[in-house]
Design a protein around this motif. Structure first.
Motif, PDB file in Angstrom:
ATOM      1  N   UNK A  55      12.514  -6.089  11.426  1.00 63.25           N
ATOM      2  CA  UNK A  55      12.828  -4.908  12.229  1.00 63.25           C
ATOM      3  C   UNK A  55      11.594  -4.418  12.972  1.00 63.25           C
ATOM      4  N   UNK A  56      11.765  -4.109  14.252  1.00 62.77           N
ATOM      5  CA  UNK A  56      10.653  -3.626  15.057  1.00 62.77           C
ATOM      6  C   UNK A  56      10.867  -2.195  15.520  1.00 62.77           C
ATOM      7  N   UNK A  57      10.556  -1.946  16.779  1.00 67.57           N
ATOM      8  CA  UNK A  57      10.673  -0.609  17.357  1.00 67.57           C
ATOM      9  C   UNK A  57      12.107  -0.093  17.222  1.00 67.57           C
ATOM     10  N   UNK A 110       5.303 -10.824  24.242  1.00 73.37           N
ATOM     11  CA  UNK A 110       6.720 -10.631  24.557  1.00 73.37           C
ATOM     12  C   UNK A 110       7.133  -9.162  24.507  1.00 73.37           C
ATOM     13  N   UNK A 111       6.258  -8.282  24.004  1.00 70.46           N
ATOM     14  CA  UNK A 111       6.594  -6.869  23.933  1.00 70.46           C
ATOM     15  C   UNK A 111       7.342  -6.485  22.673  1.00 70.46           C
ATOM     16  N   UNK A 112       7.370  -7.383  21.674  1.00 68.19           N
ATOM     17  CA  UNK A 112       8.058  -7.107  20.414  1.00 68.19           C
ATOM     18  C   UNK A 112       7.120  -6.480  19.390  1.00 68.19           C
ATOM     19  N   UNK A 113       5.818  -6.706  19.570  1.00 77.08           N
ATOM     20  CA  UNK A 113       4.808  -6.168  18.672  1.00 77.08           C
ATOM     21  C   UNK A 113       3.640  -5.640  19.498  1.00 77.08           C
ATOM     22  N   UNK A 140       5.836   0.405  18.091  1.00 76.59           N
ATOM     23  CA  UNK A 140       5.927  -1.039  17.878  1.00 76.59           C
ATOM     24  C   UNK A 140       5.190  -1.433  16.609  1.00 76.59           C
ATOM     25  N   UNK A 141       5.712  -2.410  15.864  1.00 72.80           N
ATOM     26  CA  UNK A 141       4.952  -2.926  14.734  1.00 72.80           C
ATOM     27  C   UNK A 141       3.698  -3.653  15.224  1.00 72.80           C
ATOM     28  N   UNK A 142       2.711  -3.796  14.353  1.00 68.31           N
ATOM     29  CA  UNK A 142       1.442  -4.362  14.791  1.00 68.31           C
ATOM     30  C   UNK A 142       0.974  -5.539  13.960  1.00 68.31           C
ATOM     31  N   UNK A 143       0.029  -6.293  14.525  1.00 64.73           N
ATOM     32  CA  UNK A 143      -0.639  -7.367  13.788  1.00 64.73           C
ATOM     33  C   UNK A 143      -1.524  -6.759  12.705  1.00 64.73           C
TER      34      UNK A 143
END
Length: 221
Positions: A55-57, A110-113, A140-143
């Motif tokens: 799950x992301x943003x 891609x703008x997902x993270x 957004x989730x992060x590295x």
């Protein structure tokens, strides 16, 4: 590969920084990724990438990419062995050096993270969050993230969620820069990689009654 330059609801400044970092990093680190891919293929087999829905943003599901750190070993009943038993020596090295995270630069592009944000956790955790904990999905989730530079996998789940929500409420470009610099230090020192007896950390099963509604401590240090 579909690239979202400016995903809806995401800070334009943060997205620009992510693009400035992720695109050159993918190019510069491509030789490293190639070498890792070859070793992973030899030691762990194909495919070299671990893919999993996360799950992301706003809780939207996306596919995260990592280098595989485990073998596909099964027990006598055909079930996967525990993670700690399937994790190889090279896999431990990849995790200790955070090199298994390099493919997530594709997710950033891609703008997902984002480079910095709460770590994307498992889908099955979503119904286990209380409303405050779910706020970690407001960015957004992060590295890497605020929880990662403040204990990573050796702190409790409640502490991780408190740190994630603090980040959501206190985000700034300078905070992201601070987290990136602290991440470099933590990786070099190999701190907080895993809990004792776990490949990373024990699963999150939900909230115990005694922690519900507890006030958070000062999380800015």
């Amino acid at each position: 590969m579909s690239v979202k330059l400016f995903p809806q609801g995401i800070s334009t400044i943060k997205r620009i920084v992510d693009l400035i970092i992720s695109f050159p990093a993918l190019i510069l680190l491509s030789p490293v990724c190639l070498v890792i891919s070859m070793i992973v293929a030899i030691q762990h087999g194909l495919p070299v990438l671990f893919k999993q829905d996360r799950p992301g943003y706003q809780g939207k599901i996306f596919t995260i990419y990592k280098f595989r750190t485990m073998r596909n070993q099964l027990d006598e009943h055909g079930q996967p062995l525990p993670d700690a038993e399937r994790l190889t020596k090279f896999g431990r090295f990849l995790r200790a050096a955070s090199l298994d995270e390099l493919p997530e630069l594709i997710n950033v592009l891609k703008g997902e993270m984002s480079i910095v944000g709460p770590r994307p956790l498992l889908i099955e955790y979503l119904p286990r969050y209380n409303p405050t904990q779910f706020r970690r999905h407001e960015v957004l989730p992060g590295i890497t993230g605020w929880a990662q530079v403040n204990g990573r996998n050796i702190i409790s789940w409640q502490e991780k969620f408190d740190l994630d929500v603090w980040y959501v409420d206190n985000w700034s470009l300078w905070l992201d820069i601070k987290i990136i610099l602290l991440t470099i230090v933590k990786v070099l020192r190999r701190e907080g990689i895993s809990q004792p007896g776990q490949a990373t950390a024990e699963p999150f099963w939900g909230n115990s009654p005694e922690i519900e509604g507890q006030p958070s401590k000062d999380l800015s240090n």
